[in-house]
Motif scaffolding. Structure first.
Motif, PDB file in Angstrom:
ATOM      1  N   ALA A  24      76.147  39.761  48.848  1.00  0.00           N
ATOM      2  CA  ALA A  24      75.702  38.985  50.005  1.00  0.00           C
ATOM      3  C   ALA A  24      74.850  37.792  49.569  1.00  0.00           C
ATOM      4  O   ALA A  24      75.008  36.670  50.077  1.00  0.00           O
ATOM      5  N   ILE A  25      73.946  38.021  48.621  1.00  0.00           N
ATOM      6  CA  ILE A  25      73.096  36.929  48.138  1.00  0.00           C
ATOM      7  C   ILE A  25      73.923  35.871  47.428  1.00  0.00           C
ATOM      8  O   ILE A  25      73.708  34.652  47.609  1.00  0.00           O
ATOM      9  N   LYS A  26      74.895  36.297  46.634  1.00  0.00           N
ATOM     10  CA  LYS A  26      75.768  35.339  45.954  1.00  0.00           C
ATOM     11  C   LYS A  26      76.498  34.464  46.969  1.00  0.00           C
ATOM     12  O   LYS A  26      76.619  33.239  46.794  1.00  0.00           O
ATOM     13  N   LEU A  49      67.195  34.533  56.392  1.00  0.00           N
ATOM     14  CA  LEU A  49      67.218  35.991  56.371  1.00  0.00           C
ATOM     15  C   LEU A  49      68.202  36.517  57.421  1.00  0.00           C
ATOM     16  O   LEU A  49      68.952  37.467  57.168  1.00  0.00           O
ATOM     17  N   THR A  50      68.218  35.883  58.574  1.00  0.00           N
ATOM     18  CA  THR A  50      69.177  36.273  59.617  1.00  0.00           C
ATOM     19  C   THR A  50      70.606  36.106  59.127  1.00  0.00           C
ATOM     20  O   THR A  50      71.463  36.974  59.332  1.00  0.00           O
ATOM     21  N   ALA A  51      70.874  34.976  58.449  1.00  0.00           N
ATOM     22  CA  ALA A  51      72.220  34.731  57.920  1.00  0.00           C
ATOM     23  C   ALA A  51      72.584  35.763  56.858  1.00  0.00           C
ATOM     24  O   ALA A  51      73.739  36.209  56.777  1.00  0.00           O
ATOM     25  N   LEU A  52      71.611  36.165  56.046  1.00  0.00           N
ATOM     26  CA  LEU A  52      71.864  37.161  55.006  1.00  0.00           C
ATOM     27  C   LEU A  52      72.147  38.528  55.639  1.00  0.00           C
ATOM     28  O   LEU A  52      73.061  39.246  55.206  1.00  0.00           O
ATOM     29  N   VAL A  53      71.383  38.874  56.668  1.00  0.00           N
ATOM     30  CA  VAL A  53      71.591  40.146  57.359  1.00  0.00           C
ATOM     31  C   VAL A  53      72.998  40.215  57.938  1.00  0.00           C
ATOM     32  O   VAL A  53      73.658  41.265  57.910  1.00  0.00           O
ATOM     33  N   THR A 284      84.070  37.288  54.056  1.00  0.00           N
ATOM     34  CA  THR A 284      83.576  35.956  54.407  1.00  0.00           C
ATOM     35  C   THR A 284      82.386  36.145  55.326  1.00  0.00           C
ATOM     36  O   THR A 284      82.212  37.209  55.906  1.00  0.00           O
ATOM     37  N   PRO A 285      81.556  35.101  55.515  1.00  0.00           N
ATOM     38  CA  PRO A 285      80.386  35.277  56.370  1.00  0.00           C
ATOM     39  C   PRO A 285      80.794  35.739  57.768  1.00  0.00           C
ATOM     40  O   PRO A 285      81.409  35.002  58.509  1.00  0.00           O
TER      41      PRO A 285
END
Length: 421
Positions: A24-26, A49-53, A284-285
């Protein structure tokens, strides 16, 4: 646990494997143009952080999923309204994913003849993307997996391109909000809800987080209310102040204090915590689903290691399976797997070792191997409730509805027998 895992656990409560978090971080580093993971974490803002979650919370739901719970809820609320026709029934759906569960509630209650002025549904999810999708009310074919789709004719209209839009009469019965159960402010909501649906959330939490989440849900639920959980989660609720209801395959519960009095049963040994299931990140996101931690039976203790030197005292016994769980919780999958295999070398028919190996393979995204290990587990121990639950969830993920239904029914029968014994 890495700093990134700790960050996401604090934000979501989820037990995530290092591999899932690193992927996810990558993904986000590529999106933001940051080339160093340490820098990325140091520059973390709430929006990021919201996008990462969003990348580690993939929702998996559909309309009328496990419908027995909806019909049990309807029966419960109809009985209440028969006694007090002016009562407003307050219902909570958390997590609500893309809205399929709370909209299903609204459709079932409407079809049961309950007036719209007599019920209101609050629906929360940690994912803003899920909440936005739910508010739009537009769904593709994948959301319609029930065998009987007559509800779609009654409550939806075509939105073009094979999509369907839910009717406004149903939409207005549900209030969607972004929110995290673990951060709920209970000051204005203590005992507020007559019915709570919290299905397939606790399976993603470790033992302390599960206990905290159940405490929140108990506070939100009216003393005479009903709660509906996922079938793999009922044991956790029963360990923390809830008693099961007798609805067939609805997996309903009530507060223990509200349950009819029963003669006391002999105490049973506490269940041990097992390694959690990893959340699989979307390629994908996209918004994501939640990870699994269910209590397991106490496994047989491993044989004690002894010192071969004459006159030496035996070394203390090592519980290899307990150590395997501990290592898995720390993210050391290889060492945990090694402990399971060491245990199997001493106890070749240890069903619990195969169960944990299944969890470890699921953590490393090897569902077929996980399935094979769980099948070995129930071959050796046909009443292993947790293995049956995991196999049922896997069947659902593979869209094997009939297989999932058969496994759920078998698990439900086993759990009922365990409660009666």
């Amino acid at each position: 646990m890495t700093p990134a895992q700790s960050l996401l656990r604090s934000a979501t409560g989820l037990n995530l494997s290092k591999a899932v978090v690193d992927r996810a971080i990558k993904n986000r580093m590529e999106q933001t143009g940051i080339g160093d993971a340490e820098t990325y974490l140091q520059q973390m803002q709430p929006e990021e952080l919201t996008a990462l979650v969003e990348l580690v919370v993939v929702p998996e739901s559909w309309f009328y999923r496990d419908p027995q719970a909806f019909y049990a809820m309807s029966e419960f609320l109809r009985a209440r309204l028969a006694a007090d026709s002016g009562r407003l029934a307050r219902i909570l759906s958390i997590p609500c994913a893309g809205g399929e569960e709370p909209y299903s509630m609204a459709m079932v209650l409407t079809d049961a003849g309950i007036p719209p002025d007599n019920f209101m549904i609050d629906a929360f999810d940690i994912s803003p993307t899920c909440v936005a999708r739910a508010k739009s009310g537009i769904y593709g074919r994948n959301a319609f997996r029930a065998q009987d789709l007559s509800f779609r004719e009654r409550h939806f209209s075509s939105a073009g391109d094979g999509d369907y839009r839910i009717n406004d009469s149903i939409r207005k019965q549900v209030r969607f909000k972004q929110g995290n159960l673990l951060e709920f402010d209970l000051s204005a909501r203590s005992g507020y809800y007559d019915v709570v649906f919290c299905r397939n959330l606790l399976i993603y939490f470790d033992k302390p987080t599960t206990k905290a989440a159940i405490a929140k849900l108990e506070a939100l639920l009216a003393d005479d209310g009903q709660l509906f959980a996922g079938y793999a989660e009922v044991p956790s609720f029963c360990q923390h102040g809830f008693a099961p209801l007798q609805y067939n395959q609805a997996f309903g519960l009530q507060k223990e204090a509200a349950a009819p009095h029963k003669p006391p049963r002999a105490a049973r040994p506490p269940a041990k915590q097992v390694a959690p299931r990893a959340v699989k990140p979307a390629p994908t996101p996209a918004p994501v689903s939640r990870s699994r931690a269910t209590p397991s039976r106490v496994a047989p203790a491993a044989r004690p290691a002894t010192d071969a030197t004459a006159g030496a005292n035996p070394a203390p016994a090592v519980d290899l399976l307990a150590e395997a769980r501990r290592l898995a919780d720390l993210g050391d999958i290889k060492a945990a797997e090694r402990h399971c295999r060491d245990h199997l070398a001493q106890h070749p028919e240890a069903a619990e070792a195969y169960f944990i190996l299944g969890l470890l393979n699921e953590l490393t995204n090897k569902p077929k191997m996980a399935e094979d290990y769980w099948k070995r587990c129930i071959y050796l121990q046909p009443d292993h409730y947790e293995a049956l639950c995991h196999l049922a969830l896997l069947a659902e993920a593979n869209q094997d509805a009939s297989g999932a239904a058969a496994l759920k029914a078998r698990a439900a029968r086993i759990y009922k027998r365990q409660q009666a014994s």
